[in-house]
Design a protein around this motif. Structure first.
Motif, PDB file in Angstrom:
ATOM      1  N   ASP A  16      -7.712   1.370  32.863  1.00  0.00           N
ATOM      2  CA  ASP A  16      -6.650   0.634  33.545  1.00  0.00           C
ATOM      3  C   ASP A  16      -5.829   1.607  34.396  1.00  0.00           C
ATOM      4  N   THR A  26      -2.323  -2.939  40.355  1.00  0.00           N
ATOM      5  CA  THR A  26      -3.419  -2.360  39.588  1.00  0.00           C
ATOM      6  C   THR A  26      -4.494  -1.860  40.540  1.00  0.00           C
ATOM      7  N   THR A  64      -5.561   4.436  29.964  1.00  0.00           N
ATOM      8  CA  THR A  64      -4.681   3.863  30.993  1.00  0.00           C
ATOM      9  C   THR A  64      -3.962   4.964  31.750  1.00  0.00           C
ATOM     10  N   ASN A 521      -2.471   0.545  26.932  1.00  0.00           N
ATOM     11  CA  ASN A 521      -1.778   0.021  28.107  1.00  0.00           C
ATOM     12  C   ASN A 521      -0.479  -0.644  27.673  1.00  0.00           C
ATOM     13  N   THR A 524      -0.186  -4.474  28.113  1.00  0.00           N
ATOM     14  CA  THR A 524      -1.072  -5.442  27.460  1.00  0.00           C
ATOM     15  C   THR A 524      -1.074  -5.364  25.938  1.00  0.00           C
TER      16      THR A 524
END
Length: 550
Positions: A16, A26, A64, A521, A524
């Motif tokens: 990510d 993103t 991430t 992340n 999330t």
């Protein structure tokens, strides 16, 4: 395939990418060249336009990537001395939850460091609010174990310390010592005999007499300090309230090429004249080998958990020295504070002003207004450090005067219960009102105030998102913010507070390749698990400065 001249040095992919750039939130991949971000986007596109024969492709394996964390406010130089101080912080940061455990840790430390009789022994992180039975640490707790060895136990706020009898003697503190304006010398009831606790201006003069590293020790201690920050994903650090001699420590390190993170120093206002003699105002605001003088640090009050912050209403629990009807005190009289702001602004220097209580914030707002009256509008980016107990009407004045609040949401966990006890649930629930500030259009930052709290940026984000007390209860649920807003406070908004938003704070082409890679992340994971995310790697201008396990 790109030519050697246009090719990226490295392309990261396979995880990510949280850019903290609203225009491109993103991405699949990030390309880096010569220490800067070359391109951000789809892996296929970046390979087509930026891969050359020498380009390294790095698979992040599901981790991430974020912009490197920017420390909005801490005391970097404190990290240099922590290696030679005992950690007497309460759990979960340290091992000491009672006076007896504090003494035992000091004894263990003194033995491990082979302290000779008479050598100064120092500890850090003492918090009377977490000791059982409201029993504050005094010289009487320390003296039996250290009858002849001077001991100084620094308060968790860093705004004071407890000294044993040998240390009081060493620094000349007696019953005859007057309490300085803006300071506290706690006395035994019915007498003028010091109990050992010194706060605010009573501590500042002693703080300046604490041992400092020799120039031979500086490189090792500076490496230790930078490693602490880099391990937390921090690529830009602050030293707030730097003394003149400490400025030279950082300047020497820069000249020797020893800085591998950016360090921004804000000299303490009382030392500014000395600093300006060696470093004229025109040299401020510019990096030289990763060192920058940012402006002035001004103090308006003390610490709310130490009950020295300055309020418009009394503390529910009195003062730290047994004072009644206690509202705290300003560090400096109003006319002096006005003059300090004027001095900094007349030199064209940015101000970061420490103010915790609402009365202190009133004085800062007044000093800023007085110093800018009749002058042309200017993008000063004055920062009110902590702004802990800011009122809603004061936040509107921040908007009107374009001031930046640097909040401290970790207080909800570390000191929230003390604030409820000292200030009441209503006022405590509005500490560090991030959500309200953001809704009003402000760009708040959020800091650790290290060494008051550890350098742990995931804990900073977690506290802003959850606002949990040690008990697990939520303090001020209406002020919880999203993980993305919490990240902006230690990336893009922090860069803005340093006038560095064109260079740092988000993953965008052209900006410095200051990056951090995490094992989860923050956007999330379950919000309660954000504090458990670990730093895998920290990258400064394309070069790895920390890798977990190495």
């Amino acid at each position: 395939m790109a030519t050697a001249q246009d090719a990226a040095d490295v392309i990261y992919f396979g995880g990510d990418v949280v850019t903290v750039n609203d225009a491109q939130p993103t991405a699949e991949a990030v390309a880096i060249k010569d220490g800067r971000i070359l391109a951000v986007g789809r892996l296929q596109d970046l390979v087509a336009r930026a891969q050359g024969t020498g380009t390294q492709l790095i698979d992040m394996a599901g981790t991430t990537m974020l912009p490197g964390f920017i420390d909005p406010h801490s005391h970097f130089l404190n990290a240099m001395t922590m290696e030679d101080q005992a950690n007497v912080t309460a759990p979960p940061v340290g091992p000491a939850s009672t006076a007896a455990e504090i003494v035992a840790e000091l004894q263990r430390f003194a033995k491990a460091k082979s302290k000779a009789p008479g050598d100064l022994v120092m500890g850090y992180g003492y918090d009377e609010n977490l000791l059982p039975g409201d029993h504050p640490l005094t010289r009487d707790d320390l003296d039996p174990a250290f009858p002849d060895t001077p001991v100084v136990v620094v308060h968790v706020s860093t705004h004071g310390a407890v000294l044993n009898s040998a240390a009081l003697k060493k620094f000349g503190i007696t019953a005859a010592t007057p309490t300085p304006p803006g300071g506290i010398i706690a006395r035994r009831p019915g007498t003028r005999e010091p109990t050992g606790l010194l706060m605010e201006t009573a501590w500042i003069s002693l703080h300046e007499q604490m041992p400092v590293a020799s120039q031979e020790q500086e490189p090792r201690q500076l490496r230790y300090a930078q490693d602490l920050y880099a391990a937390a994903g921090v690529t830009t650090a602050q030293d707030g309230a730097t003394m003149a001699a400490q400025v030279e420590v950082l300047k020497r390190a820069a000249d020797r090429g020893e800085l591998f993170i950016d360090i921004i120093s804000y000299p303490f206002i009382g030392e500014l004249e000395k600093v300006l003699q060696a470093h004229p105002a025109r040299t401020f605001g510019h990096y030289d080998k990763r060192f920058k003088l940012g402006g002035c640090k001004i103090m308006a009050d003390g610490s709310p958990q130490g009950r020295t912050a300055y309020f418009t209403t009394p503390y529910l629990t009195g003062g730290p020295g047994g004072e009644t009807d206690w509202k705290g005190e300003p560090t400096f009289p109003r006319d002096i504070l006005d003059g300090m702001f004027r001095t900094c602004y007349d030199q064209g220097l940015q101000v970061i002003a420490h103010a915790n209580g609402d009365a202190a914030i009133d004085t800062v707002l007044g000093a800023h207004a007085a110093a800018t009256a009749g002058t042309a509008p200017k993008d000063r980016r004055t920062v009110v450090i902590h702004s802990q107990f800011v009122r809603r009407d004061q936040l509107q004045q921040y908007v009107d005067h374009q001031l930046i609040p640097s909040f401290y949401t970790e207080h909800t966990f570390f000191f929230g219960q003390a604030h409820i006890k000292n200030r009441g649930i209503a006022q405590a629930s509005f500490i560090s009102p991030m959500k309200t500030a953001i809704a009003m259009g402000l760009k708040p930052t959020n800091h650790t105030d290290f060494s008051v709290a550890p350098i742990d940026q995931m804990m900073v984000v977690w506290s802003a998102v959850n606002r949990r007390l040690r008990s697990g209860d939520i303090l001020g649920p209406d002020e919880r913010i999203s993980p993305l807003d919490a990240l902006k406070a230690i990336t893009l908004h922090a860069a803005h507070a340093y006038f560095e938003e064109a260079e740092k704070g988000s993953i965008e082409p052209g900006k410095l390749a200051d990056l951090v890679i995490l094992d989860g992340n923050p956007l999330t994971v379950d919000p309660g698990a954000i504090k458990d995310i670990k730093v895998v790697e920290t990258i400064k201008e394309g070069r790895t400065i920390y890798r977990a396990g190495s």
